[in-house]
Design an enzyme around this catalytic site. Sequence first.
Site, PDB file in Angstrom:
ATOM      1  N   GLY A  43      16.868 -22.739  91.948  1.00 27.51           N
ATOM      2  CA  GLY A  43      16.635 -24.196  91.911  1.00 27.51           C
ATOM      3  C   GLY A  43      15.170 -24.490  91.701  1.00 27.51           C
ATOM      4  O   GLY A  43      14.397 -23.612  91.326  1.00 27.51           O
ATOM      5  N   ASN A  44      14.792 -25.718  91.923  1.00 31.17           N
ATOM      6  CA  ASN A  44      13.367 -26.072  91.860  1.00 31.17           C
ATOM      7  C   ASN A  44      13.093 -27.188  92.859  1.00 31.17           C
ATOM      8  O   ASN A  44      14.025 -27.717  93.470  1.00 31.17           O
ATOM      9  CB  ASN A  44      12.973 -26.478  90.431  1.00 31.17           C
ATOM     10  N   SER A  45      11.813 -27.538  93.025  1.00 37.81           N
ATOM     11  CA  SER A  45      11.487 -28.442  94.129  1.00 37.81           C
ATOM     12  C   SER A  45      11.420 -29.914  93.722  1.00 37.81           C
ATOM     13  O   SER A  45      10.764 -30.710  94.384  1.00 37.81           O
ATOM     14  CB  SER A  45      10.174 -28.009  94.784  1.00 37.81           C
ATOM     15  N   ALA A  74      15.137 -32.517  86.765  1.00 36.70           N
ATOM     16  CA  ALA A  74      14.508 -31.239  86.434  1.00 36.70           C
ATOM     17  C   ALA A  74      15.645 -30.214  86.365  1.00 36.70           C
ATOM     18  O   ALA A  74      15.974 -29.557  87.354  1.00 36.70           O
ATOM     19  CB  ALA A  74      13.496 -30.856  87.503  1.00 36.70           C
TER      20      ALA A  74
END
Length: 405
Positions: free
Chosen positions: A211-213, A279
């Site tokens: 995932g990403n933040s 994102a």
Amino acid sequence: MSQTLKGKHIVLGISGGIAAYKSAYLLRLLIKAGAEVQVVITPNGKEFITPATLSALSGKPVVSEFFAANTGEWHSHVDLGLWSDLMVVAPATASTIGKMASGVADNMLITTYLSAKSHVMVAPAMDLDMWSHPSTQRNIATLAKDGVEIIEPSSGELASHLVGKGRMEEPEEILRRVEKFFRRSDSLKGKKILVTAGPTYEDIDPVRFIGNSSSGKMGFAIAEEAAARGAEVVVVAGPVALQLKDSAVRRVDVRSARQMLEASQAAFEDCDAAILTAAVADYAPETCSDTKIKREKTGDMTLRLVRNPDIAATLGAMKGERMLVGFALETDHEHENALDKMRRKNLDMIVLNSLRNPLAGFNKDTNQVTILRSDGLETEYPAKSKRQVASDILDEIEKYSKRND
Ligand code: CTP
């Protein structure tokens, strides 16, 4: 004077500062523009301007106490909160701003604020040192984050004879902001808008993912601003820890890029525009294990990743007359890369987040953007709260869609 505010219900909150004398003039301007105005004043406010003046101008008794002095009748702040189409607190003292930010409901102005379902504006007025104090600035930031519109004080001579920032904005300027709010509140009426927001999670096994933040804050701010302008909004959100403040926004929760694509394609069918802030993970594991991968049994491992679908490009290929807006976050050749992305994905507009500005990016409450349009126009904005950035983006979208009218 034209009746720009005809039929609008406005709650005018007045707190105890010397600028309260200007509130009488503001009240007169609002009434002349056709608004129905209910004044709510704090106990200290009455030291600066009399309720008699205000009720003569508004044609209504001024509300101040929880209970009417002679009859003991209870004033319902809840009814007032529901009645209001807009609440304007002018002047807002440091104390009132602090109470609004922390919910200290010890007077009618604050209880009305807490019950108000409408948009709220505050016009601060105080001495320059009080304005610049970290406590005031913290409270102002909290209010902005809560969706309150701040009408920044101007600079000039203050009641203390000191010169600096802290003067309440002039009544004519506050009126202009009020008129702008009501013009804006139906500028997207009848339009349907899709917003993608947050990250996507690509599962490796039942407990691990790539995932990403991304926090989803920018997308949620755009969704709420579009709803405030009268649009019908659907947000397709990856896993985020946010709640929508506007219950009119429809929310579809998804996890992976594939799920986001499916939900977005379905929603895009009858939309007028899509704003893609998500994102999206570019890659996903080729397979996802049904059971937790055990370290003992696996040893070293290699994850084979496959490319995820490009949601923006997919919608770009089917968009027809619909408007498509993307976002770009670049580390190098930002301008060139953003333009290239806009072309490749068939976008009408791309919002470039500056990674060089510490006030921009993931998980922040502020952002700094440049908006690039496919017709070559470009605007660079200063750093602002994400809600204000959302407003700039929607202004730009409205302008762009009217360019051929
Ligand atoms: N986007 C999308 N689906 C993807 C990837 C990106 O819809 N699979 C959208 C994003 O929401 C954003 C825009 O495309 O609006 C640009 O995203 P970005 O990640 O910068 O683009 P990529 O094509 O992934 O380019 P890069 O090679 O820089 O990662």
